[in-house]
Design an enzyme around this catalytic site. Structure first.
Site, PDB file in Angstrom:
ATOM      1  N   LYS A 280       0.837  -1.189   0.000  1.00 46.24           N
ATOM      2  CA  LYS A 280       0.000   0.000   0.000  1.00 46.24           C
ATOM      3  C   LYS A 280       0.880   1.250   0.000  1.00 46.24           C
ATOM      4  CE  LYS A 280      -4.525   1.172   1.876  1.00 46.24           C
ATOM      5  NZ  LYS A 280      -5.518   0.917   2.926  1.00 46.24           N
ATOM      6  N   GLU A 364     -19.391  -3.823  10.608  1.00 46.69           N
ATOM      7  CA  GLU A 364     -20.232  -2.939  11.411  1.00 46.69           C
ATOM      8  C   GLU A 364     -21.351  -3.683  12.121  1.00 46.69           C
ATOM      9  OE1 GLU A 364     -18.159  -0.596   8.303  1.00 46.69           O
ATOM     10  OE2 GLU A 364     -19.426  -2.396   8.241  1.00 46.69           O
ATOM     11  N   ARG A 392     -25.487  -0.301   7.652  1.00 50.44           N
ATOM     12  CA  ARG A 392     -25.369  -1.759   7.593  1.00 50.44           C
ATOM     13  C   ARG A 392     -25.825  -2.426   8.888  1.00 50.44           C
ATOM     14  NH1 ARG A 392     -20.095  -3.624   4.338  1.00 50.44           N
ATOM     15  NH2 ARG A 392     -20.780  -2.843   2.321  1.00 50.44           N
TER      16      ARG A 392
END
Length: 635
Positions: A280, A364, A392
């Site tokens: 990354k 979540e 969610r």
């Protein structure tokens, strides 16, 4: 410049190996340059440049579909699919989205923005094509962080059951937004260490490919040998157990190796997982060294990576400071985040109280139900999640928190308008979603001090679940009234003389003109409108809806009855919001039936790109629009 000559993936396929290396550098350069000006997702995009090039060279988009999970890593994809000339408009008003968007390009198959959905979408698309006898390929690209979301596992299980020739590329960079946690991250790391298998597999494939004619006729034998080798070196492979052919781990920055692998897996008639390891932030040292800070970043200085800072305190920073104090004061207070410790401000709490901090990954739903379990065990969990992501967890909040009256505090950051990230990241639905839920207290805050006293009430005095929401913005200047104790069910009345002493009005002698009733996130805009209205001779006060639920109707009527007009300003959707219900309340009460009313809120449409200010201007929630609407109402 090579990018200028690429209008579609077909142009990409004409480049030489040497040109591909130059192209990778060009792509990274333009991504860094653009994000440094516009802000955006930097580290994740820098990490998938070679992977994106290899995908578009081997597969035939848009006949083949590439489905990007979350899609915040799609910048290179946009550059290679005809959007180079418009790339400078990324995340700007009327510009390119920072995510895939169907309306932008036929190469974008889904509007994305939330995590862990790519495999489900890709499997559905592939199944539909299969029923229609279409043989094109569908590739889902999902990060290792997104695999912590339960939806990804549901889709993997179903894909293995259907046994369609779905290709799932797991981009393993060992980072989601915060550093990955949990068994999945460790599992992928363990697979990555099996270099002995990878060396043998690579040499074997290379040897087979070098044999003329024979290589086309021994495919089945090759795959049987590979499966046997995997049995020796990769016992307990989750993907194989789910019915997938597993390939990897591969160097995600080696285009030649990626292309060679992609050519082979195109021929496999079964579902395949390709495990790709990337870095990354690759190619930009500040992002490589601190990928979490450069995941979603504002404008920054390219030379040193220093992000632009603002002097004013944000609500997130105010929450962060208060949580540390609460953790020190009360040993029962614990904190939960879903891979967003830095974004929600809980990173400081995590450093101080490691044993009471829980990062559950991009999950979540689990975060909310886990919080309910902590509450059942005698702790007081504070679960901090962005408003757009809490969508969610609606079922979990209803069933596992509110129904059981669990003392859980849910902190909704980024409520209301959220600049730059477009439709998928607006926090405008939470009021309408949670206001009807029984046993639930819903609050808004309008300043740092208001946030502090509201959190104190939620921790010390609330008997059940509390949802607090605040905006992604700086905190307004403090006013003495903000430090008053929280009274359950009542709002916060800010008189004009408290706001601007130089424009003080004798309220006993003058009749009151207008009351602006606003949610906490709209206080700054309401305050600016109030000041301009005072200069126009319109006597205006502000009533901040500290408590949206429960709501003290009699108290509010006693306040509103003193004004000729009431204007409601809500940073949520109008349908199902608090404003429309209060308009009916005023109309149905004898004391206030003659009061003129107006509602300013988000209409029944999704919100496009733009800064917070531009969004408010577009939907009529900026200070000028409030001022204009009040004048029209009273004159």
């Amino acid at each position: 410049m090579l990018l200028q000559s690429i209008n579609s993936p077909e142009d990409l396929k004409k480049l030489s190996e040497k040109q591909l290396a130059s192209l990778s550098e060009e792509i990274r350069h333009i991504i860094i340059e653009t994000v440094s000006k516009n802000g955006g997702h930097l580290a994740s995009n820098l990490g998938v440049v070679e992977l994106t090039i290899a995908l578009h060279r081997i597969f035939n988009s848009p006949e083949d579909a590439i489905v990007w999970d979350v899609s915040h890593q799609c910048y290179a994809h946009k550059l290679l699919t005809g959007r180079y000339k418009d790339f400078e408009t990324l995340r700007q008003r009327d510009g390119l989205s920072g995510f895939t968007r169907i309306q932008e390009s036929p190469h974008d198959f889904f509007d994305a923005g939330h995590s862990s959905s790519s495999i489900s979408s890709a499997l559905g698309l592939l199944t539909a094509w299969s029923i229609q006898k279409r043989n094109d390929k569908v590739i889902a690209v999902i990060g290792d962080g997104a695999l912590t979301g339960g939806m990804a596992f549901e889709a993997l299980s179903h894909a293995g059951h259907l046994s369609k020739n779905l290709i799932v590329i797991v981009n393993d960079n060992q980072m989601s937004i915060s550093r990955n946690t949990g068994a999945i991250s460790r599992y992928l790391s363990r697979l990555t260490t099996t270099t002995s298998y990878q060396r043998l597999r690579y040499l074997f494939d290379k040897g087979i490919d070098s044999i003329p004619y024979v290589n086309r006729h021994i495919g089945k034998f090759v795959f049987r040998v590979k499966r046997a080798l995997k049995g020796l070196f990769l016992t307990n492979n989750l993907f194989v157990d789910l019915g997938f052919e597993y390939v990897g781990p591969l160097n995600g920055h080696d285009i030649e190796q990626l292309e060679q692998t992609f050519r082979r897996i195109k021929k496999i008639p079964r579902p395949v997982v390709v495990h790709v390891v990337t870095k990354k932030g690759k190619g930009y040292s500040p992002a490589e060294n601190n990928p979490s800070a450069f995941h979603g970043v504002g404008p920054f200085n390219i030379s040193d990576g220093v992000v632009e800072k603002f002097d004013s305190l944000s609500f997130t920073e105010a929450f962060s400071r208060k949580m540390v104090l609460l953790g020190e004061k009360n040993p029962k207070v614990c904190a939960i985040t879903a891979a967003m410790s830095k974004g929600t401000g809980l990173d400081s709490f995590a450093r101080h109280y490691r044993e009471r901090f829980f990062d559950v990954g991009i999950a979540e739903e689990h975060a909310v139900t886990f919080a309910g379990g902590l509450s059942a065990g005698g702790l007081i969990p504070v679960c901090a999640i962005y408003s757009t992501f809490i969508q969610r967890s609606v079922d979990q909040i209803i069933e596992d928190i509110a129904l059981q009256k669990r003392h859980v505090v849910i902190a909704l950051d980024r409520a209301g308008a959220v600049g730059a990230d477009g439709e998928t990241h607006q926090g405008i639905f939470d009021i309408a979603l949670f206001r009807p839920v029984p046993n639930l207290t819903l609050m808004t805050v309008c300043s740092a001090k208001d946030l502090e006293v509201s959190l104190d009430w939620a921790i010390d005095e609330a008997l059940g679940p509390v949802v607090l929401r605040w905006a992604k913005s700086s905190c307004p200047s403090e006013i003495s009234v903000f430090s008053k104790p929280v009274i359950q069910g009542r709002g916060l009345l800010v008189y004009a003389e408290d706001v601007s002493p130089t424009l003080a009005v004798n309220f006993e002698e003058k009749a009151k003109d207008v009351l602006i009733v606003c949610t906490g996130g709209m206080y700054s805009e309401s305050l600016t409108a109030l000041r301009s209205l005072l200069l126009d001779g319109i006597n205006t006060d502000i009533y901040v809806l500290r408590f949206i639920k429960p709501f003290d109707e009699s108290y509010f009527i006693s306040i509103a009855s003193k004004y000729k007009a009431v204007v409601f300003v809500e940073d949520g959707v109008r349908a199902g919001g608090i404003s429309e219900s209060l308009v009916l309340l005023l109309r149905n009460n004898k004391k206030t039936s003659g009061v003129r009313t107006e509602v300013l809120a988000f209409s029944d449409s999704f919100v496009s790109n733009g800064s917070r200010e531009e969004i408010f201007e577009n939907v009529g929630l900026d200070a000028f629009s409030i001022h204009k609407k009040v004048l029209a109402l009273v004159r």
